[in-house]
Scaffold this motif. Structure first.
Motif, PDB file in Angstrom:
ATOM      1  N   GLU A  34       0.798  -1.223   0.000  1.00 36.72           N
ATOM      2  CA  GLU A  34       0.000   0.000   0.000  1.00 36.72           C
ATOM      3  C   GLU A  34       0.836   1.282   0.000  1.00 36.72           C
ATOM      4  O   GLU A  34       0.276   2.360  -0.067  1.00 36.72           O
ATOM      5  N   VAL A  35       2.148   1.179   0.133  1.00 34.55           N
ATOM      6  CA  VAL A  35       2.964   2.377   0.331  1.00 34.55           C
ATOM      7  C   VAL A  35       4.042   2.509  -0.739  1.00 34.55           C
ATOM      8  O   VAL A  35       4.347   1.573  -1.462  1.00 34.55           O
ATOM      9  N   TYR A  36       4.605   3.728  -0.826  1.00 36.30           N
ATOM     10  CA  TYR A  36       5.772   3.967  -1.668  1.00 36.30           C
ATOM     11  C   TYR A  36       6.920   4.404  -0.768  1.00 36.30           C
ATOM     12  O   TYR A  36       6.711   4.900   0.329  1.00 36.30           O
ATOM     13  N   HIS A  37       8.139   4.181  -1.230  1.00 33.83           N
ATOM     14  CA  HIS A  37       9.340   4.398  -0.427  1.00 33.83           C
ATOM     15  C   HIS A  37      10.305   5.326  -1.151  1.00 33.83           C
ATOM     16  O   HIS A  37      10.378   5.317  -2.373  1.00 33.83           O
ATOM     17  N   SER A  38      11.068   6.099  -0.393  1.00 29.43           N
ATOM     18  CA  SER A  38      12.030   7.023  -0.996  1.00 29.43           C
ATOM     19  C   SER A  38      13.338   6.325  -1.369  1.00 29.43           C
ATOM     20  O   SER A  38      14.068   6.805  -2.223  1.00 29.43           O
ATOM     21  N   LYS A  39      13.618   5.193  -0.740  1.00 30.43           N
ATOM     22  CA  LYS A  39      14.876   4.467  -0.978  1.00 30.43           C
ATOM     23  C   LYS A  39      14.575   3.010  -1.285  1.00 30.43           C
ATOM     24  O   LYS A  39      13.687   2.406  -0.684  1.00 30.43           O
ATOM     25  N   SER A  40      15.345   2.431  -2.177  1.00 30.32           N
ATOM     26  CA  SER A  40      15.135   1.027  -2.525  1.00 30.32           C
ATOM     27  C   SER A  40      15.570   0.089  -1.398  1.00 30.32           C
ATOM     28  O   SER A  40      15.155  -1.063  -1.359  1.00 30.32           O
ATOM     29  N   ASN A  41      16.377   0.602  -0.470  1.00 30.23           N
ATOM     30  CA  ASN A  41      16.834  -0.228   0.645  1.00 30.23           C
ATOM     31  C   ASN A  41      16.095   0.082   1.954  1.00 30.23           C
ATOM     32  O   ASN A  41      16.564  -0.270   3.031  1.00 30.23           O
ATOM     33  N   CYS A  42      14.925   0.716   1.872  1.00 30.56           N
ATOM     34  CA  CYS A  42      14.125   0.999   3.064  1.00 30.56           C
ATOM     35  C   CYS A  42      13.750  -0.326   3.734  1.00 30.56           C
ATOM     36  O   CYS A  42      13.382  -1.288   3.053  1.00 30.56           O
ATOM     37  N   ARG A  43      13.823  -0.380   5.047  1.00 29.52           N
ATOM     38  CA  ARG A  43      13.500  -1.636   5.736  1.00 29.52           C
ATOM     39  C   ARG A  43      12.026  -1.992   5.610  1.00 29.52           C
ATOM     40  O   ARG A  43      11.641  -3.139   5.820  1.00 29.52           O
ATOM     41  N   GLY A  44      11.196  -1.048   5.213  1.00 26.00           N
ATOM     42  CA  GLY A  44       9.788  -1.336   4.959  1.00 26.00           C
ATOM     43  C   GLY A  44       9.590  -2.253   3.757  1.00 26.00           C
ATOM     44  O   GLY A  44       8.542  -2.878   3.604  1.00 26.00           O
ATOM     45  N   LEU A  45      10.595  -2.355   2.898  1.00 25.77           N
ATOM     46  CA  LEU A  45      10.528  -3.239   1.736  1.00 25.77           C
ATOM     47  C   LEU A  45      11.073  -4.636   2.026  1.00 25.77           C
ATOM     48  O   LEU A  45      11.016  -5.512   1.164  1.00 25.77           O
ATOM     49  N   ASN A  46      11.579  -4.873   3.230  1.00 21.61           N
ATOM     50  CA  ASN A  46      12.180  -6.162   3.558  1.00 21.61           C
ATOM     51  C   ASN A  46      11.208  -7.333   3.426  1.00 21.61           C
ATOM     52  O   ASN A  46      11.607  -8.435   3.075  1.00 21.61           O
ATOM     53  N   LYS A  47       9.950  -7.109   3.735  1.00 23.18           N
ATOM     54  CA  LYS A  47       8.965  -8.193   3.691  1.00 23.18           C
ATOM     55  C   LYS A  47       8.146  -8.192   2.398  1.00 23.18           C
ATOM     56  O   LYS A  47       7.088  -8.804   2.343  1.00 23.18           O
ATOM     57  N   CYS A  48       8.635  -7.542   1.375  1.00 19.74           N
ATOM     58  CA  CYS A  48       7.938  -7.468   0.095  1.00 19.74           C
ATOM     59  C   CYS A  48       7.826  -8.873  -0.504  1.00 19.74           C
ATOM     60  O   CYS A  48       8.826  -9.554  -0.704  1.00 19.74           O
ATOM     61  N   SER A  49       6.601  -9.310  -0.779  1.00 19.72           N
ATOM     62  CA  SER A  49       6.397 -10.649  -1.331  1.00 19.72           C
ATOM     63  C   SER A  49       6.456 -10.659  -2.860  1.00 19.72           C
ATOM     64  O   SER A  49       6.438 -11.718  -3.473  1.00 19.72           O
ATOM     65  N   GLY A  50       6.527  -9.487  -3.455  1.00 17.54           N
ATOM     66  CA  GLY A  50       6.640  -9.376  -4.915  1.00 17.54           C
ATOM     67  C   GLY A  50       7.967  -8.752  -5.283  1.00 17.54           C
ATOM     68  O   GLY A  50       8.942  -8.829  -4.531  1.00 17.54           O
ATOM     69  N   ASP A  51       8.005  -8.111  -6.418  1.00 14.16           N
ATOM     70  CA  ASP A  51       9.204  -7.415  -6.871  1.00 14.16           C
ATOM     71  C   ASP A  51       9.139  -5.957  -6.438  1.00 14.16           C
ATOM     72  O   ASP A  51       8.072  -5.384  -6.318  1.00 14.16           O
ATOM     73  N   VAL A  52      10.321  -5.351  -6.223  1.00 12.71           N
ATOM     74  CA  VAL A  52      10.407  -3.919  -5.940  1.00 12.71           C
ATOM     75  C   VAL A  52      10.548  -3.221  -7.290  1.00 12.71           C
ATOM     76  O   VAL A  52      11.392  -3.585  -8.106  1.00 12.71           O
ATOM     77  N   LYS A  53       9.688  -2.240  -7.525  1.00  6.29           N
ATOM     78  CA  LYS A  53       9.634  -1.563  -8.814  1.00  6.29           C
ATOM     79  C   LYS A  53       9.867  -0.068  -8.624  1.00  6.29           C
ATOM     80  O   LYS A  53       9.390   0.520  -7.660  1.00  6.29           O
ATOM     81  N   LYS A  54      10.583   0.556  -9.553  1.00  3.10           N
ATOM     82  CA  LYS A  54      10.842   1.992  -9.533  1.00  3.10           C
ATOM     83  C   LYS A  54       9.785   2.689 -10.378  1.00  3.10           C
ATOM     84  O   LYS A  54       9.571   2.327 -11.533  1.00  3.10           O
ATOM     85  N   VAL A  55       9.078   3.683  -9.776  1.00  5.89           N
ATOM     86  CA  VAL A  55       8.045   4.449 -10.492  1.00  5.89           C
ATOM     87  C   VAL A  55       8.161   5.919 -10.092  1.00  5.89           C
ATOM     88  O   VAL A  55       8.866   6.262  -9.154  1.00  5.89           O
ATOM     89  N   THR A  56       7.445   6.777 -10.788  1.00  5.05           N
ATOM     90  CA  THR A  56       7.411   8.192 -10.397  1.00  5.05           C
ATOM     91  C   THR A  56       6.447   8.368  -9.233  1.00  5.05           C
ATOM     92  O   THR A  56       5.535   7.554  -9.034  1.00  5.05           O
ATOM     93  N   LEU A  57       6.643   9.428  -8.485  1.00  3.89           N
ATOM     94  CA  LEU A  57       5.768   9.729  -7.353  1.00  3.89           C
ATOM     95  C   LEU A  57       4.330   9.894  -7.820  1.00  3.89           C
ATOM     96  O   LEU A  57       3.403   9.377  -7.189  1.00  3.89           O
ATOM     97  N   SER A  58       4.118  10.580  -8.923  1.00  3.69           N
ATOM     98  CA  SER A  58       2.750  10.789  -9.413  1.00  3.69           C
ATOM     99  C   SER A  58       2.082   9.458  -9.769  1.00  3.69           C
ATOM    100  O   SER A  58       0.897   9.266  -9.514  1.00  3.69           O
ATOM    101  N   LYS A  59       2.842   8.516 -10.322  1.00  4.38           N
ATOM    102  CA  LYS A  59       2.286   7.196 -10.659  1.00  4.38           C
ATOM    103  C   LYS A  59       1.931   6.433  -9.381  1.00  4.38           C
ATOM    104  O   LYS A  59       0.879   5.790  -9.307  1.00  4.38           O
ATOM    105  N   ALA A  60       2.772   6.501  -8.365  1.00  5.17           N
ATOM    106  CA  ALA A  60       2.499   5.815  -7.099  1.00  5.17           C
ATOM    107  C   ALA A  60       1.236   6.365  -6.451  1.00  5.17           C
ATOM    108  O   ALA A  60       0.399   5.605  -5.954  1.00  5.17           O
TER     109      ALA A  60
END
Length: 72
Positions: A34-60
């Protein structure tokens, strides 16, 4: 003079907002994400069950994501 200053101030705000929408953020493609992150290594992404994807803020935001409480 006041109208000119107001016009300049509003223009500056519009420019800063539009450049922020082009900012790159990171999202998890998992089914419960449900969230977007400023860094690809944010610990909030540690439990991501899918892929981490780079998008623009407006798209998120368009996808209904909110800012991560850890990295923002």
């Amino acid at each position: 003079m006041k109208k000119l200053l107001l016009s300049l101030a509003l223009s500056a705000i519009a420019l800063s907002t539009s450049s922020r929408n082009d900012e790159t953020v990171y999202i998890c493609n998992g089914p419960k994400a449900e969230v977007y992150h400023s860094k690809s290594n944010c610990r909030g992404l540690n439990k991501c069950s899918g892929d981490v994807k780079k998008v623009t803020l407006s798209k998120a935001i368009e996808m209904g994501r909110r800012a991560c409480k850890i990295c923002y």
